[in-house]
Design an enzyme around this catalytic site. Sequence first.
Site, PDB file in Angstrom:
ATOM      1  N   CYS A  79       0.575  -0.909  -0.154  1.00 32.24           N
ATOM      2  CA  CYS A  79      -0.110   0.287   0.150  1.00 32.24           C
ATOM      3  C   CYS A  79       0.813   0.960   0.268  1.00 32.24           C
ATOM      4  O   CYS A  79       0.600   2.340  -0.723  1.00 32.24           O
ATOM      5  CB  CYS A  79      -1.374   0.223   1.702  1.00 32.24           C
ATOM      6  SG  CYS A  79      -2.367  -1.647   1.208  1.00 32.24           S
ATOM      7  N   ASN A  80       2.236   0.851   0.901  1.00 29.50           N
ATOM      8  CA  ASN A  80       2.835   2.231   0.609  1.00 29.50           C
ATOM      9  C   ASN A  80       4.048   2.539  -0.142  1.00 29.50           C
ATOM     10  O   ASN A  80       5.156   3.733   0.100  1.00 29.50           O
ATOM     11  CB  ASN A  80       2.808   2.662   2.684  1.00 29.50           C
ATOM     12  CG  ASN A  80       1.574   3.037   3.011  1.00 29.50           C
ATOM     13  OD1 ASN A  80       0.870   3.755   2.947  1.00 29.50           O
ATOM     14  ND2 ASN A  80       2.117   2.269   4.977  1.00 29.50           N
ATOM     15  N   SER A 100       8.531   2.731   6.911  1.00 27.37           N
ATOM     16  CA  SER A 100       7.310   2.001   6.692  1.00 27.37           C
ATOM     17  C   SER A 100       6.429   3.844   7.696  1.00 27.37           C
ATOM     18  O   SER A 100       6.252   4.661   8.229  1.00 27.37           O
ATOM     19  CB  SER A 100       6.384   1.240   7.589  1.00 27.37           C
ATOM     20  OG  SER A 100       7.184  -0.336   7.675  1.00 27.37           O
ATOM     21  N   GLU A 129       6.004  -1.178  12.443  1.00 28.34           N
ATOM     22  CA  GLU A 129       5.876  -2.193  12.375  1.00 28.34           C
ATOM     23  C   GLU A 129       5.966  -3.414  11.735  1.00 28.34           C
ATOM     24  O   GLU A 129       6.594  -3.514  10.486  1.00 28.34           O
ATOM     25  CB  GLU A 129       4.561  -1.815  11.148  1.00 28.34           C
ATOM     26  CG  GLU A 129       4.747  -0.971   9.813  1.00 28.34           C
ATOM     27  CD  GLU A 129       4.453  -2.094   8.850  1.00 28.34           C
ATOM     28  OE1 GLU A 129       3.818  -3.103   9.502  1.00 28.34           O
ATOM     29  OE2 GLU A 129       4.433  -1.765   7.172  1.00 28.34           O
ATOM     30  N   PRO A 130       5.266  -4.602  12.099  1.00 27.65           N
ATOM     31  CA  PRO A 130       5.517  -6.039  11.494  1.00 27.65           C
ATOM     32  C   PRO A 130       5.442  -6.363  10.816  1.00 27.65           C
ATOM     33  O   PRO A 130       6.276  -7.106   9.948  1.00 27.65           O
ATOM     34  CB  PRO A 130       5.506  -7.027  13.019  1.00 27.65           C
ATOM     35  CG  PRO A 130       4.280  -5.703  13.179  1.00 27.65           C
ATOM     36  CD  PRO A 130       4.452  -4.223  12.935  1.00 27.65           C
ATOM     37  N   GLY A 158     -12.152  -7.576   2.233  1.00 31.62           N
ATOM     38  CA  GLY A 158     -10.908  -7.992   2.179  1.00 31.62           C
ATOM     39  C   GLY A 158     -10.571  -9.350   3.746  1.00 31.62           C
ATOM     40  O   GLY A 158     -11.288  -8.983   4.705  1.00 31.62           O
ATOM     41  N   GLY A 186      -6.658 -10.381   4.294  1.00 28.87           N
ATOM     42  CA  GLY A 186      -5.336 -10.017   3.999  1.00 28.87           C
ATOM     43  C   GLY A 186      -5.253  -9.928   5.878  1.00 28.87           C
ATOM     44  O   GLY A 186      -5.622  -9.636   6.680  1.00 28.87           O
ATOM     45  N   GLU A 187      -3.606  -9.684   6.156  1.00 25.16           N
ATOM     46  CA  GLU A 187      -3.182  -9.811   7.469  1.00 25.16           C
ATOM     47  C   GLU A 187      -3.529  -8.083   7.591  1.00 25.16           C
ATOM     48  O   GLU A 187      -3.769  -8.342   8.616  1.00 25.16           O
ATOM     49  CB  GLU A 187      -1.722  -9.471   7.085  1.00 25.16           C
ATOM     50  CG  GLU A 187      -0.310 -10.343   7.474  1.00 25.16           C
ATOM     51  CD  GLU A 187       0.498 -10.544   7.814  1.00 25.16           C
ATOM     52  OE1 GLU A 187       1.571  -9.703   8.780  1.00 25.16           O
ATOM     53  OE2 GLU A 187       0.962 -11.181   5.862  1.00 25.16           O
TER      54      GLU A 187
END
Length: 425
Positions: free
Chosen positions: A50-51, A108, A113-114, A188, A190-191
């Site tokens: 996303c980033n 990030s 963030e993991p 969604g 996902g994670e």
Amino acid sequence: MTLLTLGLNHKTAPVDIRERLAFGPTVIVAALRSLLEQTPADEAVILSTCNRTELYCSLTDSHAESVVRDWLARFHGVDPQMVAPHLYVHQERAAVHHLLRVASGLDSMVLGEPQILGQVKAAFQTASDSATTGRLLGRLFQHCFAVAKQVRTDTAIGNSPVSVAFAAVSLARQIFSDLSSQTALLIGAGETIELAARHLHQHGIGRIIVANRTVERAHLVAEQFGGYAISLTELSNHLPDADIVVSSTASPLPILGKGAVERALKIRKHRPMFMVDIAVPRDIEPEVAQLDDVYLYTVDDLQGVVEEGMRSRHQAAQQALEIIELHTDEFMGWLRSLDAVTLIQDYRTRSESIRDEVLERALKQLSAGKPAAEVLGQLAHTLTNKLLHTPSVRLRRAGREGQAELLEAANELFQLGQDLERSSR
């Protein structure tokens, strides 16, 4: 061979630029192969989240940066001039350092963030499965995984449960002071969505609905938090129930349009709806933000929300940078050693060729009946002379020309001073 990182992220490009240069899961393999076919890259990994969108390449041409940049724009059908101002380029040590920072969560939006480490691992696995990685990137990415693990073990960088998903939930709590009477619709599976569901559950959300293209996957997420799963085709039926909408899919096109949200608001009798679009490309049409009673946020809007949580991580980040600096130097040492390996191989090949030549001559002399002792003595003398001839000529020239550094290097390489000291005792 040149190591290159080229890309853009949330710091250098707004979401509308990032989404145009994102690589969806359906095109990533074709993109990797295209990159190797159309540029001087002989190894490649593409990281697209996303980033950020980043290309990690091993190049046979150190001046091929512009070729890779043009390929990125051309692959997505955009003007290279439009992309250029948003790109950053790192080579060699800077490229290694950047990857270690990314994998450790230091680059990030939410410091430390993991999730990014899992995304980096997935990107490398895709490239590895596609046979676009080799010795250099294979070693680099395995090194970065070990460093990222050490950063998390040896520092407090990941102690606070801060992430983009957590920031979204924090913002929802500001809008709805009591989440116990609210319904969250998560699009969604996902994670990021799972993490958002976990944070919502921990803060006492009243009800969770998980919508996904594959209902089975949605069910796996929903059942952990007492929610229930629906398919994307059922969105319009459940959207009016949603006080909070968090969307993060890999869809190339928007999933929620302005019309669908307008209809839901009428059914809700214009009760406020909080929406967070974490996806790139976006899942929710930007025009939805124009509607009254809708609070629509994108990943870029969360920047201010997460700043407070980031402050507590700055000290840990400094410790992490020290670890990264050390291991960047370690990897560069390995990279430089490859030149020595090639030199050693060349020297050994030349020496073995001389050995074979001298040995063949000695065997012929033995066959002709010459005494073995005489042949062996001549073999030893000839072999020694041939092996030492070129270095001796070069050292004599260095002495005449006053090349002290070369003489010192030869002394260190062959440990001559040490041998001479021993022999003089």
